[in-house]
Design a protein around this motif. Structure first.
Motif, PDB file in Angstrom:
ATOM      1  N   GLN A  11      -0.954  62.656 -24.555  1.00 12.07           N
ATOM      2  CA  GLN A  11      -1.184  61.312 -25.058  1.00 12.07           C
ATOM      3  C   GLN A  11       0.110  60.508 -25.060  1.00 12.07           C
ATOM      4  OE1 GLN A  11      -2.919  62.289 -28.851  1.00 12.07           O
ATOM      5  NE2 GLN A  11      -5.016  62.116 -28.082  1.00 12.07           N
ATOM      6  N   ASP A  12       1.219  61.162 -25.410  1.00 17.50           N
ATOM      7  CA  ASP A  12       2.516  60.493 -25.434  1.00 17.50           C
ATOM      8  C   ASP A  12       2.919  60.049 -24.028  1.00 17.50           C
ATOM      9  OD1 ASP A  12       4.877  59.737 -27.029  1.00 17.50           O
ATOM     10  OD2 ASP A  12       5.912  61.151 -25.714  1.00 17.50           O
ATOM     11  N   THR A  15       0.959  57.024 -23.007  1.00 12.22           N
ATOM     12  CA  THR A  15       1.479  55.825 -23.671  1.00 12.22           C
ATOM     13  C   THR A  15       2.751  55.339 -22.990  1.00 12.22           C
ATOM     14  OG1 THR A  15       0.562  56.507 -25.799  1.00 12.22           O
ATOM     15  CG2 THR A  15       2.339  54.896 -25.856  1.00 12.22           C
ATOM     16  N   ARG A  16       3.641  56.250 -22.665  1.00 12.66           N
ATOM     17  CA  ARG A  16       4.890  55.860 -21.997  1.00 12.66           C
ATOM     18  C   ARG A  16       4.609  55.238 -20.620  1.00 12.66           C
ATOM     19  NH1 ARG A  16       9.934  57.598 -22.876  1.00 12.66           N
ATOM     20  NH2 ARG A  16       9.267  57.300 -25.022  1.00 12.66           N
ATOM     21  N   ASP A  19       3.386  51.806 -21.164  1.00  7.61           N
ATOM     22  CA  ASP A  19       4.476  50.927 -21.563  1.00  7.61           C
ATOM     23  C   ASP A  19       5.287  50.468 -20.351  1.00  7.61           C
ATOM     24  OD1 ASP A  19       3.749  51.152 -24.199  1.00  7.61           O
ATOM     25  OD2 ASP A  19       5.287  52.642 -24.710  1.00  7.61           O
TER      26      ASP A  19
END
Length: 215
Positions: A11-12, A15-16, A19
């Motif tokens: 998930q991280d 997200t990155r 972004d």
């Protein structure tokens, strides 16, 4: 525990990646593809330039992802409104047309991104493929809505109608995004409904649900 950590890490990373795409979109919208250097994108996203290579092999891969993300978001915005529309085929098509000709789909920033990539599409086969995929996705959705209408039409007619209606919507979207103050509130939507309706032989505006009415 291990499964939880793996899920969190994935998930991280998503997200990155999102972004980085958002940073590229913002820079390209502001100044075109030339402004969106790897360093500028990294600075906007608050990461090191080297980290971008972890997610995207090249700057071109990142800018293609940015383009696809913006185009897909506009299509999804229209689909979300259709999902909440009445079940009648005419009403669903009317809602799809109007949602494609108002914010957030009609958007100067999105138009700037699209325009910034026009030249690149001529020399970059991968960018052209990304554009073709987003165009066909939207057109196929439109053709499906047209096919649901209570009228007789073979595959060739449905294809031709979808191309023509898409061209009308695209043209109005482009002018509305480029010159947002040149049109009265709702004007683009009314023209779109009348034009698409004329192509399909029905009074599409008469089937547009009233605000707040999903019956």
């Amino acid at each position: 525990m291990t499964g939880d950590r793996r899920k969190f890490s994935r998930q991280d990373e998503d997200t990155r990646r999102a972004d980085l795409i958002a940073a590229a979109v913002a820079l390209i919208s502001e100044g075109g593809p030339a402004v969106a250097t790897v360093r500028a994108i990294a600075d906007r996203a608050g990461v090191t330039p080297g980290l971008i290579r972890h997610y995207f092999a090249t700057k071109e891969a990142l800018t293609r992802a940015a383009y696809s993300a913006v185009m897909d978001a506009m299509t999804e915005a229209s689909l979300k409104v259709v999902a909440e529309a009445p079940a009648r085929p005419e009403a669903r098509l009317a809602v799809f047309v109007t949602s494609s000709l108002r914010p957030p789909v009609v958007d100067p920033a999105a138009m700037g991104l699209w325009a910034g990539f026009l030249h690149q599409m001529r020399r970059d086969a991968d960018m052209r493929a990304a554009h073709e995929a987003s165009y066909l996705h939207y057109r196929d959705l439109l053709q499906g809505l047209i096919a649901d209408l209570p009228r007789k039409a073979d595959a060739a007619r449905l294809r031709a109608d979808a191309i023509a209606c898409n061209a009308v919507i695209d043209g109005l979207w482009l002018e509305g995004s480029a010159l947002p103050d040149a049109f009265a509130p709702g004007e683009l939507e009314r023209i779109g409904l009348a034009s698409v309706g004329a192509i399909l032989g029905l009074d599409l505006a008469a089937h547009l649900p009233q605000e707040g009415n999903t019956a």
